[in-house]
Design an enzyme around this catalytic site. Structure first.
Site, PDB file in Angstrom:
ATOM      1  N   SER A 214      -0.127   8.897  -5.144  1.00 39.12           N
ATOM      2  CA  SER A 214       0.559   7.650  -4.857  1.00 39.12           C
ATOM      3  C   SER A 214      -0.062   6.533  -5.699  1.00 39.12           C
ATOM      4  O   SER A 214      -0.085   6.638  -6.930  1.00 39.12           O
ATOM      5  CB  SER A 214       0.514   7.365  -3.356  1.00 39.12           C
ATOM      6  N   GLU A 337      10.389  13.108  -1.972  1.00 40.30           N
ATOM      7  CA  GLU A 337       9.409  12.039  -1.823  1.00 40.30           C
ATOM      8  C   GLU A 337       9.815  11.057  -0.720  1.00 40.30           C
ATOM      9  O   GLU A 337       8.989  10.573   0.055  1.00 40.30           O
ATOM     10  CB  GLU A 337       9.252  11.285  -3.151  1.00 40.30           C
ATOM     11  N   HIS A 449       6.439  12.514   0.529  1.00 42.18           N
ATOM     12  CA  HIS A 449       5.402  11.876  -0.279  1.00 42.18           C
ATOM     13  C   HIS A 449       4.059  12.057   0.416  1.00 42.18           C
ATOM     14  O   HIS A 449       3.945  11.927   1.618  1.00 42.18           O
ATOM     15  CB  HIS A 449       5.761  10.387  -0.395  1.00 42.18           C
TER      16      HIS A 449
END
Length: 545
Positions: A214, A337, A449
């Site tokens: 991330s 995601e 994600h």
């Protein structure tokens, strides 16, 4: 969906990560090594030795708030390195308890199979939208990859939020002249510390791989572009990055100046005087500046979250306008995601769209993060493109699935795939592409994600993580394959495992993306769901090829 979905990208640390320690401290035999600051005592835990809370920079307190990181003050005697320190100062967020936080947080944690030797070093940068998270969270326990991969694994904290990412000349450091991106400066200082101290922990200072997820994945890419770190970073593993681009994911320099000046006025001081106000008051005033919906804020950028600001030094340019990194790259993303933000563990829970009107409003609000004038026509065009791609690809086209795909592609997958294509065409090093596709358990769905972290660290077996991802034979195998791939890449610049199919470097025209997880466990295919990314190219989403 709320009127300000910017928080969906803010909290890159999973909402399902427990805050309590995963490994009891003070239970193993003491092991002492000598660092550049002085000797530290870690402990043997199973097959590895762990050193927790080793200072890599001086505490950024008082006049050192908003200063470039300074080397830690040397100490006499053996310093215990048995417990994790407080996390970097941050505010609580929905669905995620925050352990004790402090400005005194610039510490590293090291796991090593043996302090003797010269193993590859894997430096991991935690995510959290540059505003949350910590290297000491249980999900990032480095014992498993250190043992299985025969690696030295390093995690660490860096300054966050208003204390870590912004820009104003009135905050210039009198020694270095830096006045921006203190958290990015911390990351850079950590890498210099690792280079200087790797050998003490059994690592090879000439073989450092930077990995992150991330915000950490974007940071790994950014750090690889800094001239100062060329030669120090051997390769990068960039997992689910959201690269910094205004207006959605960064403040412009002018907007950063405006924001700091507004905070100073609220607190009755000057920008320079912000060094003296309590951290909680400073953070609270900063968050108030961005609490309103994007269209009603005093600044137009930083709509999704506030990452590094373009300053010409710590961030010389936006990634899509700079050359691609001149190091080997392992690029990883998840298959959905966006399901991190539309599932029950979302950092900002919001009901899924129930009908066409709600779906259109949700899509329009996402589009407006980058296109302020986006209306129903553009939202309908987006939905039409995704419905066509879903029909042609035999994919679900219900409102939740469409919203999840659009959200995840807008923030992550479009740019990840396009950056991979750009590197394949213009880079001088190999890039390997992976899509992680192990599904989460209901009521979660898809592969969210940050779903990679529990498998990279083998912490999917922790109770609260196992409830989401499972802890059976399949999960154990996938974790081993992911660790093996990253360890091989850190050792040879090529991810591989005897249990994986032949995995070539990424080329857009051929099957070259490894899909890990799902029905086939591991297979090399053409980039999945490529057709739906064309919409973002048509509306000018970066990067443009």
């Amino acid at each position: 969906m709320t009127s300000q979905p910017q928080a969906a990208g803010v909290r890159g640390t999973p909402a399902f990560v427990p805050a309590e320690p995963s490994t009891p401290a003070g239970t193993g035999a003491r092991v002492v090594v000598r660092t550049s600051g002085g000797p530290v005592a870690g402990e043997r835990v199973g097959a590895v030795t762990v050193f927790r809370g080793v200072p890599y920079a001086r505490a950024p307190l008082g006049e050192l708030r908003f200063a470039s990181p300074r080397p830690p003050l040397p100490w006499h005697g053996v310093r215990p390195a048995l417990r994790f320190t407080d996390v970097s100062f941050q505010s609580a967020v929905p669905n995620r308890p925050v352990p004790p936080s402090s400005e005194d947080s610039l510490y590293a944690n090291v796991w090593t199979p043996d302090p003797q030797g010269a193993r590859p070093v894997l430096v991991y940068i935690h995510g959290g939208g540059w505003q949350a998270g910590a290297g000491s969270l249980p999900v990032y326990d480095g014992a498993r990859p250190a043992e299985r991969g025969d690696l030295v694994v390093v995690t660490f904290n860096y300054r966050l939020g208003v204390l870590g990412f912004g820009l104003h000349e009135d905050l210039a450091d009198p020694e270095t002249g830096h006045f921006a991106n203190w958290g990015l400066q911390d990351q850079r200082a950590l890498l210099h510390w690792v280079h200087a101290n790797a050998a003490a922990f059994g690592g090879d200072p000439g073989n450092i791989t930077v990995c992150g997820t991330s915000a950490g994945g974007a940071s790994a890419w950014q750090l690889a572009l800094l001239p100062e770190l060329r030669g120090l970073i051997r390769r990068i593993v960039s997992i689910s990055p959201s690269h910094v681009t205004p207006p959605a994911t960064a403040l412009t320099p002018d907007d950063a100046r405006t924001a700091y000046e507004a905070v100073a006025r609220r607190l009755g001081t000057t920008v320079a005087g912000l060094r003296d106000v309590p951290a909680a008051a400073l953070t609270g005033a900063w968050e108030e500046i961005f609490a309103a919906p994007p269209g009603r804020r005093i600044v137009g950028s930083g709509r999704w979250y506030r990452g590094p600001v373009l300053d010409g030094r710590t961030m010389p340019g936006y990634d899509h306008l700079l050359p691609t990194p001149d190091v080997p790259v392992l690029s990883v993303h998840t298959s959905t995601e966006g399901s991190f933000y539309t599932g029950p563990g979302s950092p900002q829970p919001a009901p899924a769209p129930r009908d066409e009107a709600e779906l259109r409003r949700a899509v329009r609000s996402v589009l407006r993060l980058a296109e302020p004038d986006a209306g129903d026509d553009l939202a309908d065009a987006c939905l039409s493109a995704y419905r066509t791609a879903a029909r042609d690809g035999n994919l679900p086209a219900d409102a939740l699935s469409l919203w999840t795909e659009i959200w995840g592609d807008a923030l992550f997958r479009h740019q990840i795939v396009r950056f991979s294509e750009r590197h394949a065409r213009h880079g001088r090093t190999a890039l390997y592409a992976m899509e992680f596709a192990h599904p989460a358990r209901a009521p979660h769905f898809g592969t969210p994600h940050e779903a990679t972290s529990p498998f990279l660290f083998g912490t999917h077996r922790l109770p609260r993580l196992a409830d989401v991802f499972g802890r059976g034979r399949t999960e154990h195998l996938l974790s081993d394959l992911l660790i093996d791939s990253v360890a091989a890449f850190a050792r040879t610049s090529r991810p591989s495992s005897p249990d994986l199919p032949d995995w070539p470097a990424f080329t857009p025209e051929a099957p070259s993306t490894l899909v890990l997880g799902g029905p086939a466990t591991a297979e090399v295919v053409h980039t999945p769901k490529l057709a739906q990314l064309g919409f973002w190219d048509a509306v000018g989403w970066t990067p443009r090829l």
